[in-house]
Scaffold this active site. Structure first.
Site, mmCIF file in Angstrom:
data_model
loop_
_atom_site.group_PDB
_atom_site.id
_atom_site.type_symbol
_atom_site.label_atom_id
_atom_site.label_comp_id
_atom_site.label_asym_id
_atom_site.label_seq_id
_atom_site.Cartn_x
_atom_site.Cartn_y
_atom_site.Cartn_z
ATOM 1 N N ALA A 123 0.807 -1.225 0.000
ATOM 2 C CA ALA A 123 0.000 0.000 0.000
ATOM 3 C C ALA A 123 0.837 1.270 0.000
ATOM 4 O O ALA A 123 0.314 2.346 -0.300
ATOM 5 C CB ALA A 123 -0.943 0.010 1.199
ATOM 6 N N GLY A 164 -11.794 10.195 6.620
ATOM 7 C CA GLY A 164 -12.902 9.869 7.505
ATOM 8 C C GLY A 164 -13.149 8.391 7.698
ATOM 9 O O GLY A 164 -14.231 7.983 8.125
ATOM 10 N N ASN A 168 -1.250 -6.431 -4.335
ATOM 11 C CA ASN A 168 -0.550 -5.455 -5.163
ATOM 12 C C ASN A 168 0.973 -5.531 -5.021
ATOM 13 O O ASN A 168 1.699 -5.135 -5.929
ATOM 14 C CB ASN A 168 -1.045 -4.049 -4.789
ATOM 15 C CG ASN A 168 -0.204 -2.943 -5.384
ATOM 16 O OD1 ASN A 168 -0.174 -2.755 -6.587
ATOM 17 N ND2 ASN A 168 0.498 -2.207 -4.522
ATOM 18 N N TYR A 214 9.339 -11.643 -14.631
ATOM 19 C CA TYR A 214 8.094 -10.953 -14.271
ATOM 20 C C TYR A 214 6.902 -11.631 -14.935
ATOM 21 O O TYR A 214 5.882 -11.905 -14.287
ATOM 22 C CB TYR A 214 8.207 -9.497 -14.710
ATOM 23 C CG TYR A 214 7.101 -8.575 -14.261
ATOM 24 C CD1 TYR A 214 6.708 -8.508 -12.933
ATOM 25 C CD2 TYR A 214 6.479 -7.723 -15.179
ATOM 26 C CE1 TYR A 214 5.714 -7.634 -12.519
ATOM 27 C CE2 TYR A 214 5.486 -6.845 -14.777
ATOM 28 C CZ TYR A 214 5.101 -6.803 -13.447
ATOM 29 O OH TYR A 214 4.114 -5.923 -13.053
ATOM 30 N N ALA A 262 6.682 -14.711 -16.079
ATOM 31 C CA ALA A 262 6.477 -16.050 -15.524
ATOM 32 C C ALA A 262 5.730 -15.982 -14.202
ATOM 33 O O ALA A 262 4.795 -16.757 -13.951
ATOM 34 C CB ALA A 262 7.818 -16.755 -15.350
ATOM 35 N N LYS A 310 3.751 -13.549 -13.065
ATOM 36 C CA LYS A 310 2.390 -13.048 -13.230
ATOM 37 C C LYS A 310 1.497 -14.052 -13.958
ATOM 38 O O LYS A 310 0.300 -14.133 -13.681
ATOM 39 C CB LYS A 310 2.406 -11.711 -13.967
ATOM 40 C CG LYS A 310 2.981 -10.556 -13.159
ATOM 41 C CD LYS A 310 2.178 -10.270 -11.903
ATOM 42 C CE LYS A 310 2.619 -9.001 -11.201
ATOM 43 N NZ LYS A 310 1.857 -8.738 -9.958
#
Length: 253
Positions: free
Chosen positions: A15, A56, A92, A158, A160, A162
């Site tokens: 994040a 918020g 992510n 990369y 492979a 993914k």
């Protein structure tokens, strides 16, 4: 019409990264409480937590190596100890490395991509999907890449990792769909982030001329797709690999 994620909690791995923090902000603006995962950038995690408060919503910071099942299980326990449950998981995080040809790429780079793409997805599913099954609701969202379809020279480790991740997500979608859980992937192209804006590197003529929309996408456009898949507006979409790259790759039927 608004994407409403009120009373939902989203975990975003990585994040604090260029794309991850925009995803976290966007989900928060839709009303979701956010679990901010980081591995090394605690300062950025705390900055993001303050942003969430200003928006918020509530935010919890967790630290873990996503390639470690033990650490991800400890992260799950930390979240549970706060009385939180996870409705939305956004996978992510990914390990960065120097790209080169297959003949020159270090074997360790293939291992790191497998661990951070495939095994992260497996560990996250094992950690959070059982509770989703109990509640008959959940969203698993993986951040894949257009490279998985391009297979260009220099992309091997990369790609492979993914493509392996893609297999996990497609199978998981079939395994948990009956429980009201959707499992999807977003495939960004070469995306403009705050780093590009700071360095004035938003444009690349050689790349943009290959894109039907003739531009690079933005971090916000990737985050918008994440928010959509996380929402009830995408309640009948599962098992999808969705390019968000201006048409630079197009899955065929």
């Amino acid at each position: 019409m608004k994407l409403d994620l009120a009373n939902k909690t989203a975990l975003v791995t990585g994040a604090t990264g260029d794309l991850g923090r925009v995803m976290a902000r966007t989900l928060a603006k839709c009303g979701a409480n956010i679990v901010i995962h980081y591995n090394s950038n605690e300062i950025k995690a705390k900055e993001l937590q303050r942003e969430m408060s200003e928006i918020g919503v509530e935010a919890l910071i967790v630290k873990a190596d996503v390639t470690s099942e033990k650490q991800l299980n400890e992260m799950k326990d930390t979240i549970a100890a706060q009385g939180w449950h996870i409705d939305i998981v956004v996978a992510n995080a990914v390990i960065q490395y120097e790209w080169t040809t297959i003949l020159n790429q270090a074997a360790a780079d293939y291992v790191s991509q497998f661990e951070s793409c495939v095994m992260q997805s497996v560990y996250l599913a094992k950690a959070f999907v059982p509770a989703m099954i109990e509640r008959k609701y959940g969203r698993m969202i993986g951040i894949n890449t257009e490279c998985a379809m391009q297979n260009f020279a220099g992309q091997s480790a990369y790609t492979a990792g993914k493509r392996g991740m893609d297999g996990i997500y497609r199978v998981l979608a079939k395994e948990v769909g009956e429980h009201g859980i959707t499992v999807n992937q977003i495939a960004p192209g070469w995306t403009i982030s705050d780093r590009d804006r700071a360095n004035n590197t938003e444009h690349s003529e050689s790349y943009e001329k290959t894109v039907p929309l003739k531009r690079r996408g933005t971090d916000q456009e990737i985050a918008n797709a994440v928010a959509f898949l996380a929402s009830d507006m995408a309640s009948f979409i599962t098992g999808a690999y969705i390019p968000v790259n201006g048409g630079n790759v197009m899955p065929a039927i």
